[in-house]
Design a protein around this motif. Sequence first.
Motif, PDB file in Angstrom:
ATOM      1  N   THR A   1       0.873  -1.168   0.000  1.00 18.88           N
ATOM      2  CA  THR A   1       0.000   0.000   0.000  1.00 18.88           C
ATOM      3  C   THR A   1       0.909   1.217   0.000  1.00 18.88           C
ATOM      4  N   VAL A   2       0.715   2.117  -0.970  1.00 23.65           N
ATOM      5  CA  VAL A   2       1.614   3.266  -1.115  1.00 23.65           C
ATOM      6  C   VAL A   2       0.836   4.565  -0.995  1.00 23.65           C
ATOM      7  N   THR A   3       1.488   5.578  -0.432  1.00 23.58           N
ATOM      8  CA  THR A   3       0.823   6.857  -0.190  1.00 23.58           C
ATOM      9  C   THR A   3       1.568   8.041  -0.789  1.00 23.58           C
ATOM     10  N   ASN A   4       2.766   7.809  -1.355  1.00 24.22           N
ATOM     11  CA  ASN A   4       3.515   8.913  -1.952  1.00 24.22           C
ATOM     12  C   ASN A   4       4.421   8.380  -3.060  1.00 24.22           C
ATOM     13  N   ARG A   5       5.072   9.294  -3.764  1.00 27.46           N
ATOM     14  CA  ARG A   5       5.905   8.923  -4.900  1.00 27.46           C
ATOM     15  C   ARG A   5       7.021   7.976  -4.493  1.00 27.46           C
ATOM     16  N   LYS A   6       7.700   8.278  -3.419  1.00 25.30           N
ATOM     17  CA  LYS A   6       8.842   7.475  -3.003  1.00 25.30           C
ATOM     18  C   LYS A   6       8.433   6.027  -2.768  1.00 25.30           C
TER      19      LYS A   6
END
Length: 494
Positions: free
Chosen positions: A66-71
Amino acid sequence: MKRQTLFASLVAAGLLAACASGPVSSPVVTGGSDLASQPLPANDGWAAAEGAVTGGIGAKAENRFTVTNRKELVAALTKGGKEPTIILVKGTINLSVDDNNKELTEKDYAVAPYDFNEYMKAYAPTVWNVKLEKGRPIRKLTGPQEEARAASQSRQKARIVVQVPSNTSLIGLDKDAKIVKGNLVIGAGSENVIIRNITFEDAFDYFPQWDPGDSFKIDASYPGCQEAYVDATKGPQLCPGGRWNSEYDTISINGGKRVWIDHCTFTEGDRTDDKFPPVFPFPHNEPTQKVQHHDGAVDVTNEADLVTISYSLFKDHDKTNLIGGSDSRTSDAGKLRVTFHNNVFDNVGQRMPRVRFGKVHTYNNLFVGDATLADDPKATAYENHRRVLSVPKPKGNIFRQALGAGKDSAIYSEANVFEIKNGSAEHAVGNMGGTKFFDAGSLVNGKPLDIKEAAGKPLSPDVGWKPTLYGNNKVKPAGEVPAYVRANAGAGKL
């Protein structure tokens, strides 16, 4: 039709959500995780012509994120490699940020001595167009401003363009999942990719390039337009043509294969291109000469193949879907097979899609727009230009053409609906160097589409193929399409 097929083993495994650094210990029970277990079944559109498109189904726990930002997104795509990978997008991911998630803007990417006003002065038609080469202004710009512009664009590109590898599912976790201000690329060698339930917004090019030779024409209907320069009142600098071109699509299927894009929304957001009007005076100030900061929404080019785009919403955008990037790229022949079904195109200007070489199946799509200021094919270019400047511009994009039949294209259209204010069949279908186009059951402003009325040279209905890849979908009568797709197309409607 919404897909209900689930892989029970994946659901039982919990589709463990993870941040980019690794998996967490407990499952996340969400719409997004359910979607990640749904393939595109075999024979469901061109993407599934060689079997089901499964994306990241079967991913090991360490390849579920689960990802929340570009990095986190880039780390997840990199770590998964070509192994099955499931990535759930939570909230808004801005691709134009540094590693601390601080937004980067024009001043962060600009390379000295680039300055937009100086760039305009250097390549203004009154300066650059006075000398032609093979009947056109020199298209390859030279000089410090163009060098700095190109370097600035490369700097932005290195940050906002993100590659998507094979066997990846990129799924919006909730209704508000977004990827903004960047460009996803599914390149050559990448295949079996699923992208669902995400809003894509504002792939903004801060450094568009002026191409003085794009659409340039020595047109005697324009006062003073002639090939040889005489003075400020006579010469090629008074001929029409020239366009601003931007670099980034929101999604570029650039050589990729077996790609399913479903229930997504594509928009320019708050920075629509109509907010950046032409900057040069007449005759270089028609609406198409606006400073274009956005390119395609989803383009399929460079021998890409087997793509299905379904239940998606394209809105507030000009150049939407380009299938095949050049008449001269003959290696595209036999590829560029794409299905569009149950999509909505709302306040979109052109390319829905514009096709070269490909076999494109388009059915049960809704096209809504305003063609009030579109060119009249019976008028001269000069007359059209003067008219468009004299009439109050309706809000939004000028609906120029939905389906574009280009070189060696073979478009098969079924039960599409065109609601075009002040428009007709010539705005629904256009001949852009093609020879054939087939339609059955489509409506233009409530009347059957007649391809004989399409703009340009006549098109033969013999396209040389007939679709068979419907999966479990049934072609709905055109009368049922508007209400159905308005209720079901776009992110957040699964």
